[in-house]
Write a protein that holds these residues in place. Structure first.
Motif, PDB file in Angstrom:
ATOM      1  N   ARG A 105       0.823  -1.212   0.000  1.00 38.27           N
ATOM      2  CA  ARG A 105       0.000   0.000   0.000  1.00 38.27           C
ATOM      3  C   ARG A 105       0.857   1.262   0.000  1.00 38.27           C
ATOM      4  NH1 ARG A 105      -5.055   1.323   4.083  1.00 38.27           N
ATOM      5  NH2 ARG A 105      -4.601   3.513   4.455  1.00 38.27           N
ATOM      6  N   THR A 106       0.502   2.210  -0.864  1.00 40.35           N
ATOM      7  CA  THR A 106       1.163   3.509  -0.929  1.00 40.35           C
ATOM      8  C   THR A 106       0.117   4.612  -0.834  1.00 40.35           C
ATOM      9  OG1 THR A 106       1.030   3.558  -3.343  1.00 40.35           O
ATOM     10  CG2 THR A 106       3.026   2.612  -2.376  1.00 40.35           C
ATOM     11  N   SER A 107       0.556   5.815  -0.474  1.00 38.89           N
ATOM     12  CA  SER A 107      -0.318   6.984  -0.399  1.00 38.89           C
ATOM     13  C   SER A 107       0.190   8.054  -1.354  1.00 38.89           C
ATOM     14  CB  SER A 107      -0.368   7.538   1.028  1.00 38.89           C
ATOM     15  OG  SER A 107      -0.949   6.603   1.923  1.00 38.89           O
ATOM     16  N   SER A 108      -0.750   8.766  -2.009  1.00 39.21           N
ATOM     17  CA  SER A 108      -0.395   9.830  -2.950  1.00 39.21           C
ATOM     18  C   SER A 108      -0.822  11.180  -2.387  1.00 39.21           C
ATOM     19  CB  SER A 108      -1.073   9.593  -4.304  1.00 39.21           C
ATOM     20  OG  SER A 108      -0.671   8.347  -4.852  1.00 39.21           O
ATOM     21  N   PHE A 109      -0.004  12.204  -2.608  1.00 38.69           N
ATOM     22  CA  PHE A 109      -0.306  13.499  -2.007  1.00 38.69           C
ATOM     23  C   PHE A 109       0.499  14.607  -2.678  1.00 38.69           C
ATOM     24  CE2 PHE A 109       3.251  11.618   0.141  1.00 38.69           C
ATOM     25  CZ  PHE A 109       4.129  12.665   0.351  1.00 38.69           C
ATOM     26  N   THR A 128       4.485  10.013  -3.800  1.00 35.83           N
ATOM     27  CA  THR A 128       3.976   8.704  -3.382  1.00 35.83           C
ATOM     28  C   THR A 128       4.858   8.155  -2.271  1.00 35.83           C
ATOM     29  OG1 THR A 128       3.163   8.259  -5.609  1.00 35.83           O
ATOM     30  CG2 THR A 128       3.388   6.373  -4.137  1.00 35.83           C
ATOM     31  N   SER A 129       4.235   7.652  -1.232  1.00 36.40           N
ATOM     32  CA  SER A 129       4.993   7.071  -0.127  1.00 36.40           C
ATOM     33  C   SER A 129       5.606   5.742  -0.548  1.00 36.40           C
ATOM     34  CB  SER A 129       4.088   6.869   1.086  1.00 36.40           C
ATOM     35  OG  SER A 129       3.056   5.929   0.790  1.00 36.40           O
ATOM     36  N   HIS A 154      -4.514  12.275  -2.024  1.00 42.72           N
ATOM     37  CA  HIS A 154      -5.276  11.722  -3.141  1.00 42.72           C
ATOM     38  C   HIS A 154      -5.558  10.233  -2.919  1.00 42.72           C
ATOM     39  CE1 HIS A 154      -4.910  15.449  -5.384  1.00 42.72           C
ATOM     40  NE2 HIS A 154      -3.623  15.461  -5.085  1.00 42.72           N
ATOM     41  N   GLY A 155      -5.764   9.889  -1.631  1.00 41.17           N
ATOM     42  CA  GLY A 155      -6.074   8.514  -1.297  1.00 41.17           C
ATOM     43  C   GLY A 155      -4.848   7.625  -1.312  1.00 41.17           C
TER      44      GLY A 155
END
Length: 461
Positions: A105-109, A128-129, A154-155
């Motif tokens: 799982r990664t997070s976008s921001f 992206t993490s 961005h989820g």
């Protein structure tokens, strides 16, 4: 504002309007970075978000210093804003991400900075993490002045939820956390003291310890003459898939381990206060242990996680605290995780000094200092005061009766228990090497306990 004699002459010679303009320019110049960036102190009241509250996953959690709590906000986009209190020069941010246990799982921001919360400058777009990484991650950008930092999420790769465990803003400004009373080194003033327990391996064997806990001591533990932090010997601990320890009743302990142990629970107990020191070397080929990689712990006489533990990840060190009221087992009253190192300095000796005042209520103390062997001065990397450092319960069945200590917590009669030392490596059960599991090896040296910081530091020659 600092001025040279030439600056003063120029100001006196100028018309008043130009003097004011020049003063402003000099003041701006004086705000340029001086020394390394520091972390801005951001109170929970200075964090805001329009996102609906998700239970206990509130906005305050991104500045509580713990990676075991989080803020969660649904939406693409969804944002959370941090107010620095006063303008400063911002260098970079660090963020921790909740992964729900997923390795992918990664997070976008995006990240934006503003001086007035009206006009925003976007400094990072589409970041992206790292997948499955729950440590603090650094995101750098060109330095700029600002008072507000906004993270627009961005989820994540699985849903529209944005979940951040911690957000740190680093730079220079009036609200950056100041060095402590020790003058910035983190070392307290000299106080004479003594060493009362020694486990530095210089006997050439494990006789300073009460025992070695391992599936196969011969295969998993060795006293070696190289590498050595100091003296003549150190200890090597090896943990492989399946290295679980069998108990006398035939059952197995949780996790895989190879640990030296000081079993006597009366060594650390209610109201004790000690300093501890040791050195750990993570080899160049160190890989992340599954779930946790505890290399030093103070364990209570209970069946749950230790009150205080040091855990190594792929390239970081965490201090994990599970203390106070444990009636609910998990989470405990004080369940926190603090990343104290973002670099294991593989192949080098890491020196640690730890101060613990043992209490099950909010009068305990936990402080940590760190340096490398090549460095002369310790730096304080964690300071927790007025916290519980022992575990307490009103349910006598949660602890072994031989070691229960009566203690009234907040008007409720119950029990606490002392702790014992386990030092080596302990990790979660791991698949076989053929199925992707790994083998972990590390080295420990120079373990000691004493009555002052100065006494412990003197053991690091």
């Amino acid at each position: 504002m600092k001025t040279s004699p030439w600056s003063a002459f120029l100001l006196i010679s100028m018309p008043l309007a130009l003097q004011l303009t020049s003063c402003l320019k000099l003041a701006d110049h004086n705000m340029m970075p001086d020394g390394p960036a520091g972390r801005f102190k951001i109170p929970a009241a200075n964090v805001s978000t329009p996102a609906a509250v998700d239970g206990g996953n509130i906005k305050d959690n991104v500045v509580d210093g713990s990676l075991s709590t989080r803020w969660s906000g649904e939406g693409n986009p969804q944002y959370i804003t941090l107010d620095l209190g006063q303008p400063g020069k911002i260098d970079y941010i660090q963020m921790g991400f909740h992964t729900a246990g997923s390795a992918t799982r990664t997070s976008s921001f995006d990240v934006a900075v503003s001086l007035d919360s009206l006009v925003w400058t976007t400094v990072l777009v589409g970041k992206t993490s790292a997948p499955g990484n729950t440590d603090l991650q650094k995101f750098d950008f060109t330095d700029l002045e600002g008072k507000y930092v906004r993270i627009t999420g961005h989820g994540n790769s699985q849903s529209n939820w944005n979940s951040y465990t911690e957000i740190e803003v680093w730079g220079w400004g009036p609200t950056v956390e100041m060095p402590d009373e020790t003058g910035g080194t983190g070392e307290p003033p000299y106080v004479a003291g003594t060493i009362d327990v020694l486990g530095n391996w210089d006997t050439g064997d494990a006789s300073q310890w009460d025992g070695i806990s391992a599936r196969s001591v011969a295969d998993q533990f060795a006293v070696v003459s190289s590498p050595v932090r100091q003296g003549s010997h150190a200890a090597r601990f090896t943990v492989r898939p399946g290295d679980k320890v069998q108990k006398a009743n035939g059952s197995f302990t949780s996790g895989e381990r190879a640990e030296a142990t000081l079993w006597n629970y009366r060594r650390e107990t209610l109201n004790d206060e000690y300093y501890y020191g040791w050195s750990t070397l993570f080899p160049d080929d160190w890989t992340e242990p599954r779930q946790w990689g505890i290399f030093m712990q103070w364990h209570a006489h209970t069946s749950i996680s230790p009150p205080v533990a040091f855990s190594a990840r792929a390239n970081s060190v965490r201090v994990e605290v599970s203390s106070g009221n444990i009636v609910n087992a998990y989470p405990t009253e004080f369940e926190k995780t603090y990343t104290i190192l973002n670099d294991l300095h593989k192949g080098q000796w890491n020196d640690f000094i730890v101060r613990v005042k043992f209490r099950p209520d909010t009068t305990g103390i936990l402080e940590v200092w760190h340096k490398l062997k090549s460095e002369s001065t310790f730096k304080k990397v964690l300071s927790l005061k007025n916290i519980p450092t022992l575990q307490w319960t009103s349910n006598v069945n949660q602890l072994e009766s031989d070691y229960k200590i009566p203690f009234n917590l907040n008007g409720v009669d119950g029990y606490t228990t002392g702790t014992y030392i386990q030092h080596g490596l302990y990790r979660q059960d791991t698949p076989s090497v053929e199925q992707g599991g790994n083998i972990n090896v590390l080295y420990q040296d120079n373990w000691s306990r004493g009555t002052s910081f100065s006494a412990i530091k003197a053991t690091f020659n």
